[in-house]
Design a protein around this motif. Structure first.
Motif, mmCIF file in Angstrom:
data_model
loop_
_atom_site.group_PDB
_atom_site.id
_atom_site.type_symbol
_atom_site.label_atom_id
_atom_site.label_comp_id
_atom_site.label_asym_id
_atom_site.label_seq_id
_atom_site.Cartn_x
_atom_site.Cartn_y
_atom_site.Cartn_z
ATOM 1 N N ARG A 87 109.192 73.488 61.512
ATOM 2 C CA ARG A 87 108.416 74.699 61.362
ATOM 3 C C ARG A 87 109.486 75.458 60.858
ATOM 4 O O ARG A 87 110.603 75.562 61.244
ATOM 5 N N GLY A 145 106.700 78.624 70.525
ATOM 6 C CA GLY A 145 106.275 78.320 69.164
ATOM 7 C C GLY A 145 104.772 77.520 68.934
ATOM 8 O O GLY A 145 104.364 77.082 70.010
ATOM 9 N N HIS A 146 104.391 77.706 67.931
ATOM 10 C CA HIS A 146 103.052 76.891 67.485
ATOM 11 C C HIS A 146 103.381 75.907 66.514
ATOM 12 O O HIS A 146 104.297 76.292 65.753
ATOM 13 N N ASP A 147 102.787 74.901 66.312
ATOM 14 C CA ASP A 147 102.800 73.825 65.295
ATOM 15 C C ASP A 147 101.949 74.240 64.116
ATOM 16 O O ASP A 147 101.580 73.362 63.372
ATOM 17 N N THR A 148 101.334 75.282 64.128
ATOM 18 C CA THR A 148 100.545 75.742 63.070
ATOM 19 C C THR A 148 100.873 77.218 62.681
ATOM 20 O O THR A 148 101.476 77.935 63.646
ATOM 21 N N THR A 149 100.561 77.750 61.484
ATOM 22 C CA THR A 149 100.650 78.849 60.977
ATOM 23 C C THR A 149 99.641 80.022 61.627
ATOM 24 O O THR A 149 98.556 79.612 61.789
ATOM 25 N N VAL A 178 105.104 86.003 74.813
ATOM 26 C CA VAL A 178 105.015 84.732 74.404
ATOM 27 C C VAL A 178 105.146 83.843 75.909
ATOM 28 O O VAL A 178 106.304 83.698 76.146
ATOM 29 N N ARG A 182 95.769 81.882 71.225
ATOM 30 C CA ARG A 182 97.148 81.551 70.586
ATOM 31 C C ARG A 182 98.186 82.137 71.518
ATOM 32 O O ARG A 182 99.258 82.537 71.091
ATOM 33 N N PRO A 218 101.663 78.135 73.786
ATOM 34 C CA PRO A 218 102.403 77.536 72.779
ATOM 35 C C PRO A 218 101.800 76.004 72.443
ATOM 36 O O PRO A 218 100.922 75.630 73.103
ATOM 37 N N SER A 219 102.126 75.515 71.280
ATOM 38 C CA SER A 219 101.515 74.321 71.004
ATOM 39 C C SER A 219 102.288 73.234 72.104
ATOM 40 O O SER A 219 101.555 72.346 72.285
ATOM 41 N N GLU A 220 103.218 73.518 72.543
ATOM 42 C CA GLU A 220 104.005 72.596 73.384
ATOM 43 C C GLU A 220 103.386 72.844 74.821
ATOM 44 O O GLU A 220 104.072 73.589 75.692
#
Lengths: 456, 507
Positions: free
Chosen positions: A237, A432-436, B18, B49, B52-54
């Motif tokens: 990332r 965080g994200h794993d995409t934009t 977040v 969104r 988080p992705s995790e």
């Protein structure tokens, strides 16, 4: 060599002047220098033998490209004292502002403008200072307990051989540490550019594939692209700052990485948050919503000649309102060149757009900060609506002048973000994200299209 | 309400805070709350969104479901949202897992620990865990013990536990439960949920009071004559007869929701916007509150129970005729009471609380009625000037009104009351998040501001102890007055205010 586990201890800020954000700094005890070839085996031994019973935090790896060219150059010519930290420092910004005109750059030049670091590099001086890059960590980041923090710290001396420093660490319990087992390790790779390229070979084994890896390109995007390529292949990332570097190059990197499906974060985009929030707030009352479909003119003023931030703001508005770009061209401005463009609304009507550089006495840290925005709407059956947003640090007289007496005026002052780069980064790392972000992903290509191919 | 276009510039701007990588573990995952509230709220956070992705959800219950069955069942229950956002659901569902767990079986907890480590590795959730006890209240204590026994609450920075209401049945049981919970986890890890606090308008009480200078100077006994807090429902007991028969309106609504609104309305300004500072003030004000007649509580409280009513076209059953209800039930579906707060700000100002089922309107509001002008200079259209009122509308039509007197048009100098209104819809035009969306996000962020602390819960129970004891020991002294469904409660409730020369506001 017997592995040593270290513990983060609280200490006074390393620089004589406090960092800009005035946040607590955590300083590592000096990491141990080991030969490059020994780094990976050393770390394996460290976790296997030296830290028996601890597996470290299951968090993420943070890889930082941290040249801190401006800080290094200012230290070298004696304008600021060492040690070199790579952190946001108020004294570095102050010294940079003082030296701008002395090195022949326009007063509007932002301290972080890479041209300034280059110009300072032409000045004589040979002061040396301790280099603590990678050892000092913003507490907002260390409290997230990165499993591995790898800092690449290129030096001014191109011939500097590769030095590798290693330590295990854990923040103090009050800063998020476990108070017992080690949380992660720190690896610093320091040397000239040649040494940095040599160090790239170590990275794959250091980064691993088990945990998410973030790459913070804490520098200009004009730097050798092969280094960025090597450090930040997907799915790592990437965090960049499109205010640093040639605007076209910045937008190309942005669009290219998004196209490649990489999770990309742009600190320049994040700094637009208060502008986006302020503009959205104007149109929160449903009675004003219909005006959004009747925009006829958008003007944005930016500091100096770096248009990327202004273009991202315009592109975000255009994308959200469904405008189609018809044409874009470079136009002469009082200072340098501006951009004029034409959009088509969903109902076929035309929206005129102007982005103009304006000179400022005390520029903000990053090039291209927004000075003001004006949006004119002509809703049906009502007087036109003129929205003016102004930066709290300065006026926006140019946007306030002329022909608005008959309009409904909505004027807001946009607060300046107060967070340091490190704190912005910590927010990203923390969740965080794993995409934009889809809004950035939609705005970036449009911003790139808006940038004219050549000056008039 | 008219249909309002969404603000296209507002999209994506609700991501201020977040949430860290996280695994939320829901005990009672096969229950109603999980598929009706929790999973929809988490999916909403995902779509915004704000997750988080995790991220992972580990559903736990006794049923022997597989991960896939759990995903399928949750998807089925959210069919509408899934059809609207199929790609988002697919991505979200990848983070849904299921583990059959009986909290009373130690070996199940061992297996759960192993499974959590596997989920941690798979989803990189960094060991951050939020355990949500959506189980029967009698298992709150043993559930916490089981989690602590398995070492799952050992890290106070990375593990927390959310406990649904009701937290206890009375002061003694709440105290006992607090002791158990606090032996298992630090107070900072415990999130006692009251979904009323997730409502935007309830939180707005704090902002209205402490972000403006025009209200706070008059927010006291010198200017305010009385305060009415109402939470009215049009529905009856519906399918909750089993629970409601043993709780009644006092436990179901007053001890938690109305008391939280009372605390926010009456608390002192906190020194800073900090969870503990706010909760300190809420606890303090509740500790100062007492029933108007603690020695003779039947004189300051009225209980009611809805009887048959409605119209010929739409007849409504009485409470005792509802399925699952004891035909001789004495459970109250309506309660009204008078409370005082013994402190410098509120000494002598009555707070009237009422809530009921099968009332004519669904609404919640706080009405602050100000003292009359000392001298009446003008004739009033209504005979006497109407006292100024500040009405905080919590639901529906969220907003606030100020009632004040103005000169009626004409040659004389007669006054008449008018309203100055603020409406969330007109100013913001966006629906607020559902309460669980806000509260789940806050729990995962570790922000306890909108959750009740142990001393708050105990103070709230202690406030109503004289009533609960009376209902238990001498129920005939606090009889249940029948009231016709779709009316504003029993006449005795009106008398409670009439004794003070007041009437309930008819919204």
């Amino acid at each position: 060599m017997r592995p040593q586990a270290l513990r983060l201890t609280r200490s006074a800020p390393p620089a004589p002047h406090p960092p800009r954000a005035m946040s607590t700094q955590l300083t590592l005890q000096a990491p141990l220098e080991v030969p490059p070839a020994e780094v990976t085996p050393y770390l394996e031994r460290l976790w296997h033998d030296g830290l028996e019973g601890s597996t470290g935090a299951a968090t993420f790896t943070l890889l930082v490209w941290d040249p801190a060219w401006l800080e290094q150059q200012l230290v070298r010519i004696g304008r600021v004292d060492g040690p070199i930290t790579g952190l946001d420092r108020a004294d570095v910004l102050d010294a940079a502002r003082e030296i701008v005109t002395l090195v022949g750059l326009p007063p509007s030049t932002a301290p972080m403008d890479p041209r300034l670091a280059w110009a300072v590099g032409q000045q004589p001086g040979s002061h040396a200072a301790t280099d603590l890059r990678g050892r000092t960590v913003e507490s907002a980041i260390s409290s997230l307990t990165p499993r591995r923090l790898i800092t690449l710290a290129p030096t001014l001396d191109d011939g500097h051989p590769l030095e590798t420093l290693v330590a295990a660490y854990c923040p103090l319990p009050e800063d998020g540490g476990t108070g017992g087992a080690a949380c992660g390790d720190v690896v610093v790779l320091r040397g000239g550019m040649g040494a940095m390229k040599q160090g790239l070979g170590l990275l794959q084994s250091l980064v691993g594939n088990d945990l998410p890896c973030w790459v913070w390109w804490n520098s200009s995007l004009d730097e050798p692209p092969e280094m960025l390529e090597a450090l930040a292949p997907p799915p790592r990332r990437l965090v960049i700052d499109t205010s640093l570097g040639d605007p076209r190059r910045c937008l190309e990197v942005l669009v290219d990485r998004i196209d490649r499906g990489q999770a990309l974060n742009d600190l320049n985009w994040l700094r637009l948050r208060s502008w986006r929030e302020s503009l959205a707030m104007v149109f929160d009352p449903p009675s004003r919503r219909d005006a959004l479909g009747r925009v006829v003119q958008l003007d944005i003023d930016v500091e100096g000649e770096h248009p990327v931030k202004g273009l991202l703001l315009a592109a975000w508005i255009a994308d959200r309102l469904g405008w189609h770009l018809v044409a874009s061209e470079s136009v002469a401005a009082d200072v340098g060149h501006g951009i004029a463009a034409e959009f088509q609304r969903t109902d076929g009507a035309t929206v005129r757009f102007r982005l103009m550089p304006v000179p400022v006495g005390v520029p903000k840290a990053h090039p291209g900060a927004i000075v003001g925005l004006r949006l004119i709407c002509e809703p049906a059956g009502r007087p036109p609506l003129c929205v003016i947003l102004c930066s709290e640090s300065g006026g926006c007289m140019r946007l306030e002048s002329g022909g608005m007496a008959s309009m409904e005026l909505a004027e807001e002052v946009v607060p300046l973000p107060e967070e340091s780069e490190e704190r912005e980064l910590a927010r990203l790392l923390g969740g965080g994200h794993d995409t934009t972000n889809p809004l950035l992903a939609a705005a970036a290509p449009l911003a790139a299209e808006l940038l004219p191919s050549a000056a008039p | 309400m008219t249909t309002i276009l969404t603000n296209p510039l507002r999209v994506g701007l609700r991501q201020e805070r977040v949430i860290s990588p996280q695994c939320i573990v829901i005990f009672g995952a096969s229950g109603d709350l999980t598929h009706r509230k929790l999973i929809p709220a988490l999916f909403e956070l995902f779509r915004q969104r704000r997750l988080p992705s995790e991220f992972a959800v580990l559903g736990c219950a006794r049923r022997p479901w597989s991960d896939e069955e759990f995903r399928q069942k949750m998807g089925d229950s959210l069919a509408e949202q899934v059809a609207e956002h199929p790609r988002a659901w697919d991505a979200f569902a990848q983070g849904l897992f299921y583990e059959p767990v009986d909290l009373q079986q130690p070996e199940h907890l061992v297996r759960l620990g192993t499974r959590l480590e596997a989920v941690d590795r798979l989803r990189a959730t960094r060991g951050n865990r939020t355990f949500y006890l959506s189980v029967s209240p009698e298992f709150y204590g043993s559930g916490c013990r089981a989690l602590a026994g398995a070492g799952l609450l050992a890290d106070p920075e990375r593990s927390r536990v959310v406990i649904e209401k009701p937290f206890g049945r009375d002061y003694a049981s709440a105290q006992a439960l607090n002791k158990v919970v606090q032996a298992c986890a630090k107070e900072s890890q415990v999130f006692r949920i009251d979904h009323y606090l997730g409502k935007e308008t309830v939180q707005n009480i704090l902002v209205l009071r402490f972000a403006n200078t025009i209200f706070e100077p008059i927010w006291n006994r010198n200017y305010i004559a009385n305060v009415q807090i109402t939470a009215a429902e049009t529905v009856g007991v519906e399918e909750r007869a089993g629970y409601y028969e043993s709780s009644g309106a006092l436990r179901d609504m007053v001890q938690n929701h109305l008391t939280q609104i009372l605390a926010l309305t009456a608390m002192e300004p906190p020194g800073r916007f900090d969870p503990e500072a706010i909760r300190n003030e809420k606890a303090k004000v509740l500790q100062s509150a007492h029933l108007a007649r603690e020695d003779e509580p039947w004189k300051c409280c009225v209980r009611g129970q809805y009887a048959a009513g409605g119209s010929r076209a739409q007849p409504l059953s009485g409470y005792r005729q509802e399925p699952g209800v004891n035909p001789n039930s004495t459970t109250e579906t309506y309660v009204a009471m008078k409370v005082f707060i013994d402190n410098w700000r509120w000494q002598g100002v009555p707070f009237y609380l009422r809530t009921g089922k099968r009332l004519p309107k669904r609404l919640s509001e706080v009405v602050l009625t100000f003292r009359e002008a000392p001298v009446h200079l003008f004739d009033a259209a209504g005979g006497a000037p109407t006292p100024n009122q500040l009405i905080l509308r919590i639901q529906p039509d969220e907003g606030a009104d100020i009632k004040f007197e103005v000169k009626a048009p004409g040659s004389g100098m007669r006054s008449r009351p008018v309203d100055m209104a603020f409406s969330y819809d007109e100013s913001f035009g966006e629906p607020s998040d559902e309460g669980y969306v806000r509260l789940l996000a806050d729990a995962m962020l570790g922000d306890p501001t909108l959750f009740t602390r142990s001393d708050e819960v105990e103070a709230a129970w202690r406030l109503y102890t004289p009533l609960l004891e009376l209902i238990e020991e001498a129920p005939w002294q606090l009889p249940v007055h029948p009231y016709e469904a779709r009316t504003w409660g029993p006449a005795a409730s009106d008398n409670l205010l009439a004794e003070d020369g007041l009437i309930w506001r008819r919204p």
